[in-house]
Structures are given as structure tokens and as C-alpha cells.
Design an enzyme around this catalytic site. Structure first.
Site, PDB file in Angstrom:
ATOM      1  N   GLY A  23      73.836  45.317  27.416  1.00  0.00           N
ATOM      2  CA  GLY A  23      75.067  46.108  27.499  1.00  0.00           C
ATOM      3  C   GLY A  23      74.831  47.491  28.055  1.00  0.00           C
ATOM      4  O   GLY A  23      74.406  47.654  29.199  1.00  0.00           O
TER       5      GLY A  23
ATOM      6  N   LYS B 238      67.695  37.763  27.150  1.00  0.00           N
ATOM      7  CA  LYS B 238      67.717  39.015  27.939  1.00  0.00           C
ATOM      8  C   LYS B 238      66.363  39.259  28.604  1.00  0.00           C
ATOM      9  O   LYS B 238      66.284  39.655  29.770  1.00  0.00           O
ATOM     10  CB  LYS B 238      68.083  40.190  27.035  1.00  0.00           C
ATOM     11  CG  LYS B 238      69.529  40.144  26.557  1.00  0.00           C
ATOM     12  CD  LYS B 238      69.742  41.146  25.439  1.00  0.00           C
ATOM     13  CE  LYS B 238      71.173  41.107  24.927  1.00  0.00           C
ATOM     14  NZ  LYS B 238      71.316  41.788  23.629  1.00  0.00           N
TER      15      LYS B 238
HETATM   16  N1  LIG Z   1      80.058  41.543  22.121  1.00  0.00           N
HETATM   17  C1  LIG Z   1      79.184  42.305  22.752  1.00  0.00           C
HETATM   18  O1  LIG Z   1      78.900  43.439  22.344  1.00  0.00           O
HETATM   19  C2  LIG Z   1      78.526  41.819  24.025  1.00  0.00           C
HETATM   20  C3  LIG Z   1      77.579  42.617  24.686  1.00  0.00           C
HETATM   21  C4  LIG Z   1      77.031  42.173  25.897  1.00  0.00           C
HETATM   22  C5  LIG Z   1      77.419  40.928  26.415  1.00  0.00           C
HETATM   23  N2  LIG Z   1      78.313  40.165  25.706  1.00  0.00           N
HETATM   24  C6  LIG Z   1      78.724  38.875  26.294  1.00  0.00           C
HETATM   25  O2  LIG Z   1      80.061  39.054  26.777  1.00  0.00           O
HETATM   26  C7  LIG Z   1      80.784  37.830  26.673  1.00  0.00           C
HETATM   27  C8  LIG Z   1      82.063  38.088  25.884  1.00  0.00           C
HETATM   28  O3  LIG Z   1      81.728  38.543  24.592  1.00  0.00           O
HETATM   29  P1  LIG Z   1      82.845  38.765  23.473  1.00  0.00           P
HETATM   30  O4  LIG Z   1      82.166  39.389  22.313  1.00  0.00           O
HETATM   31  O5  LIG Z   1      84.042  39.421  24.081  1.00  0.00           O
HETATM   32  O6  LIG Z   1      83.208  37.221  23.159  1.00  0.00           O
HETATM   33  P2  LIG Z   1      84.485  36.626  22.389  1.00  0.00           P
HETATM   34  O7  LIG Z   1      85.123  37.694  21.553  1.00  0.00           O
HETATM   35  O8  LIG Z   1      84.037  35.361  21.772  1.00  0.00           O
HETATM   36  O9  LIG Z   1      85.531  36.297  23.583  1.00  0.00           O
HETATM   37  C9  LIG Z   1      85.338  35.270  24.499  1.00  0.00           C
HETATM   38  C10 LIG Z   1      86.618  35.061  25.280  1.00  0.00           C
HETATM   39  O10 LIG Z   1      86.406  34.015  26.236  1.00  0.00           O
HETATM   40  C11 LIG Z   1      87.526  33.157  26.197  1.00  0.00           C
HETATM   41  N3  LIG Z   1      87.204  31.826  26.689  1.00  0.00           N
HETATM   42  C12 LIG Z   1      86.489  30.847  26.085  1.00  0.00           C
HETATM   43  N4  LIG Z   1      86.456  29.758  26.885  1.00  0.00           N
HETATM   44  C13 LIG Z   1      87.190  30.061  27.994  1.00  0.00           C
HETATM   45  C14 LIG Z   1      87.547  29.360  29.159  1.00  0.00           C
HETATM   46  N5  LIG Z   1      87.160  28.092  29.369  1.00  0.00           N
HETATM   47  N6  LIG Z   1      88.315  29.988  30.101  1.00  0.00           N
HETATM   48  C15 LIG Z   1      88.724  31.248  29.916  1.00  0.00           C
HETATM   49  N7  LIG Z   1      88.429  31.963  28.823  1.00  0.00           N
HETATM   50  C16 LIG Z   1      87.661  31.385  27.875  1.00  0.00           C
HETATM   51  C17 LIG Z   1      87.959  33.150  24.753  1.00  0.00           C
HETATM   52  O11 LIG Z   1      89.274  32.679  24.678  1.00  0.00           O
HETATM   53  P3  LIG Z   1      90.110  32.599  23.272  1.00  0.00           P
HETATM   54  O12 LIG Z   1      90.522  34.023  22.983  1.00  0.00           O
HETATM   55  O13 LIG Z   1      91.267  31.729  23.636  1.00  0.00           O
HETATM   56  O14 LIG Z   1      89.174  32.007  22.272  1.00  0.00           O
HETATM   57  C18 LIG Z   1      87.831  34.648  24.445  1.00  0.00           C
HETATM   58  O15 LIG Z   1      88.974  35.308  24.916  1.00  0.00           O
HETATM   59  C19 LIG Z   1      79.828  36.829  26.036  1.00  0.00           C
HETATM   60  O16 LIG Z   1      79.218  36.072  27.055  1.00  0.00           O
HETATM   61  C20 LIG Z   1      78.788  37.710  25.328  1.00  0.00           C
HETATM   62  O17 LIG Z   1      77.534  37.078  25.213  1.00  0.00           O
HETATM   63  C21 LIG Z   1      78.893  40.578  24.555  1.00  0.00           C
END
Ligand SMILES: NC(=O)c1ccc[n+]([C@@H]2O[C@H](COP(=O)([O-])OP(=O)(O)OC[C@H]3O[C@@H](n4cnc5c(N)ncnc54)[C@H](OP(=O)(O)O)[C@@H]3O)[C@@H](O)[C@H]2O)c1
Length: 341
Positions: A153, A224
Site C-alpha cells: 500500500g 508481496k
Molecule cells: N484493505 C487494504 O488495506 C488493502 C491494501 C492493499 C491492497 N489491498 C487489496 O485491494 C483489493 C481490495 O481490498 P478491499 O479491502 O477493498 O476488499 P473488499 O472490501 O473485500 O472489497 C472487494 C470489492 O470487490 C468486489 N468484487 C468481488 N468480486 C467482484 C467481481 N467479480 N466484479 C466486480 N467486483 C467484485 C466486492 O463486491 P461486493 O461489495 O458486492 O462484495 C467488493 O466491492 C484486494 O485485492 C486487497 O488485497 C487491500
């Protein structure tokens, strides 16, 4: 710049809030971001003239069904519409990271690049599994792929390696790359919380992954580290090439005992090239006060590179959380724009 957001979870929402909060700074860069699509797993919304950010943010505070968003000029949409209409400059891909097959992110990213649309992603799976192929696709189609968010991040890690160590040969990458496990270890040491309570606190802070077992088992660190190793050391390694030990191998008594000896456990990922070859590992290691990693605490992370011509470089910080993660996506976007996207 016309953008589409694919995956509207914690990071996606934080990104929209950030774009709204930073609109004056973005304008002073000459950057006018126009949000046309937001898609989640159940569908999405599209407005050819641009979605009103604040109105949409308010709507999604209470409603996750994006198809039903009634903003003026908005209609239901799917990812296919982004590809068919081809009326955005950039797709920002933030669906969950799948490390086995990379989907759905892998298809989203490849289809957008193949259509000549720039992509920035937070999604580690597709980058772990197919970085070279995706880069080739981007090059063939004259577009860019931003991956700064995938390796910690807000911590400048892969981009620092690509940009600031350009022209050097990186011989070693070491780091604390997972804020959640680092936070848990500190809570155990400082507040005497046992492992389960410390994890619960990390989840309350919103820094743990959706599935925290990835953080704890060392898999997130390993992913990572592999991305950094493959992208910056020109390797093509997989998770099978890593020795992986998580922080679940340590208990509160061990943490306390070591604290008494001025030592603490840190979950350290390490890729080192020697004459015998490349060794890659992730495991909890004991560090003492003289070690640079000793004071990398809380949600912070660190990456240390050793290279042949640009020496020994350590970057500390990059606190975990959805807003810093979103800010790292915005950073990629601004840098691409500065390069003429
Ligand atoms: N959280 C962090 O601090 C962080 C840091 C660096 C990287 N990341 C990465 O960033 C990404 C997002 O993280 P997050 O924490 O925001 O995850 P999250 O809260 O689980 O959100 C994931 C989103 O993706 C959507 N989704 C799932 N399948 C889909 C599809 N087939 N088509 C379109 N949308 C779809 C989900 O839809 P619904 O709302 O309908 O379930 C949800 O809106 C992940 O890959 C994670 O590893 C996260």
C-alpha cells in the site's frame, strides 16, 4: 481523465472519498477525474457524463446494491459495458486478491489493457501470477499498468525499486511487509494481549485482510515479497519456492520472554541472491535494538534493498489501512498523469 472503479469495498470507498477530499490538489495538478463507472460483485452503475461523487458516496453508505443507484443520468452497468463502450482512460481494479487463479481481477485487468485502457490495481493475485504477461499486454497496447498498491500500500516499495533503483542490480530484498502481523506482535508485547485479542483489535482498526489468515500465516508477506522479487530481480518464482512460517508459531510467553532480553519478533520476508542461488523466506525472526527493523512498529512496514550500484536503501513507514492504500492508488494515478497519460 475518465475512470472506472471495479471492486468497491473498503479501498474503493476510501479512494472515492480521497478523490473528493483532494479535488483542489488534483485540480492544481491539472487533473480532473471524472468517475463514469463503479462496479462490484452484483453489478454497478454508469453515467456517461460522470457520477456525482458526494451523492454516490452518501448513497453507498446505506446501500450496497449499486444497480439501484438513481443519480441523475446514471444507469445500471456491468464490467462488460466498460469494455464495450471504451469511454474511460483508466480502470482502477480493486477486487479481492485470489492467489490461485487471480480471478476476477486477472480477466478485468487483461481485458482493459487489451482494449487500450490504462489500469491501476490493488489486487495482488494477478500481479503475482501474470505480471510479465500483463506488462507485455500493456506495452503492445500502448498503455500503462500501475501496481504500487500491491506490495504494501502506502509503503513506497515496488515503485521505489523500479524508479529509484533503476539501472542497478538488486541483490537482496528484506522487509516487514504486513502491517497486521506487525501490529499484532506489538500489541502482544506492549499490551499483553494474547494473539486472538490482538487480531481482533487489528480487525477493528480495519487493517487486517478480509481473510486475516493470509496476514497471520505469512502468505500476504510472501505474496508481496514474490511480486518484489519477480518484478525487481527479474525472477519468475511462485509461492512453492518460498519457505513460509507465520506469526501463529509464536505465543505470548515467548514474546514476553524476548522483550525481557530487549529483543522482539518481527515477521520478515527476505530474498537474497548468493553464488549458490536465490533464497526466499518468510518467517518470524528475533531482532535486537541495533537492528533497523526493531523500531518498525504498529501499522508501519519497511523494505530494504541492497543493490550493486545504488547501495543499501531502507524505507520505513507506509501505515496500513484503507485510506493509505487508496492514497497509494491515487499516487500511481497522479504519477501516470504526470508522465502524460
Ligand atoms: N484493505 C487494504 O488495506 C488493502 C491494501 C492493499 C491492497 N489491498 C487489496 O485491494 C483489493 C481490495 O481490498 P478491499 O479491502 O477493498 O476488499 P473488499 O472490501 O473485500 O472489497 C472487494 C470489492 O470487490 C468486489 N468484487 C468481488 N468480486 C467482484 C467481481 N467479480 N466484479 C466486480 N467486483 C467484485 C466486492 O463486491 P461486493 O461489495 O458486492 O462484495 C467488493 O466491492 C484486494 O485485492 C486487497 O488485497 C487491500
Amino acid at each position: 481523465v475518465d475512470i472506472a472503479i471495479v471492486g468497491f469495498g473498503g479501498v474503493g470507498r476510501a479512494l472515492l472519498e480521497l478523490i473528493y477530499d483532494k479535488k483542489d490538489d488534483l485540480a492544481s495538478e491539472g487533473l480532473d477525474l471524472n468517475l463514469k463507472y463503479v462496479i462490484n460483485s452484483r453489478g454497478g452503475t454508469y453515467n456517461p457524463k460522470g457520477i456525482d461523487l458526494m451523492n454516490f458516496i452518501n448513497f453507498t453508505g446505506e446501500n450496497r446494491d449499486l444497480n439501484s443507484y438513481q443519480g441523475k443520468g446514471s444507469k445500471p452497468a456491468s464490467f462488460d459495458d466498460i469494455i464495450q463502450n471504451k469511454d474511460v482512460d483508466m480502470v482502477i481494479e480493486m477486487t479481492p486478491s485470489n492467489l490461485d487463479h487471480g480471478e476476477p481481477g486477472l480477466s478485468h485487468i487483461s481485458r482493459a489493457l487489451a482494449k487500450g485502457i490504462h489500469v491501476i490495481t490493488a489486487n495482488k493475485g494477478p500481479i503475482l501470477l501474470a505480471y510479465d504477461k500483463l506488462q507485455d499486454l500493456a506495452r503492445e497496447n500502448g498503455v500503462k499498468l500501475g501496481i504500487g498498491c500491491t506490495t504494501g500500500g502506502a509503503l513506497p516499495s515496488v515503485n521505489a525499486g523500479l524508479i529509484d533503483l533503476a539501472g542497478s542490480k538488486i541483490t537482496s530484498i528484506e522487509g516487514i511487509l504486513n502491517g497486521t502481523s506487525n501490529f499484532i506482535l506489538e500489541e502482544m508485547e506492549n499490551n499483553g494481549l494474547d494473539y486472538d485479542l490482538a487480531l481482533k483489535k487489528a480487525q477493528e482498526f480495519g487493517i487486517a485482510e478480509t481473510d486475516p489468515s493470509m496476514d497471520i500465516s505469512g502468505l500476504d508477506t510472501g505474496t508481496k515479497l514474490l511480486i518484489l522479487t519477480n518484478v525487481l530481480m527479474g525472477e519468475n518464482k511462485t509461492l512453492d519456492d518460498i519457505e513460509l512460517v507465520g506469526i501463529d508459531s509464536i505465543d505470548l510467553d515467548q514474546v514476553r520472554e524476548m522483550a525481557g532480553q530487549n529483543k522482539r519478533y518481527k515477521l520478515i520476508g527476505r530474498s537474497i541472491r548468493t553464488e549458490e542461488g536465490l533464497s526466499i523466506s518468510v518467517k518470524p525472526e528475533l531482532v535486537d535494538r541495533d537492528n533497523l527493523f526493531y523500531n518498525v512498529n504498529g501499522k508501519d512496514k519497511v523494505v530494504r534493498y541492497i543493490s550493486d550500484t545504488l547501495g543499501d536503501l531502507t524505507i520505513i513507514g507506509g501505515a496500513s489501512g484503507v485510506r493509505p492504500a487508496a492514497a497509494s492508488i491515487l499516487r500511481d494515478l497522479i504519477n501516470m498523469f504526470r508522465e502524460g497519460v
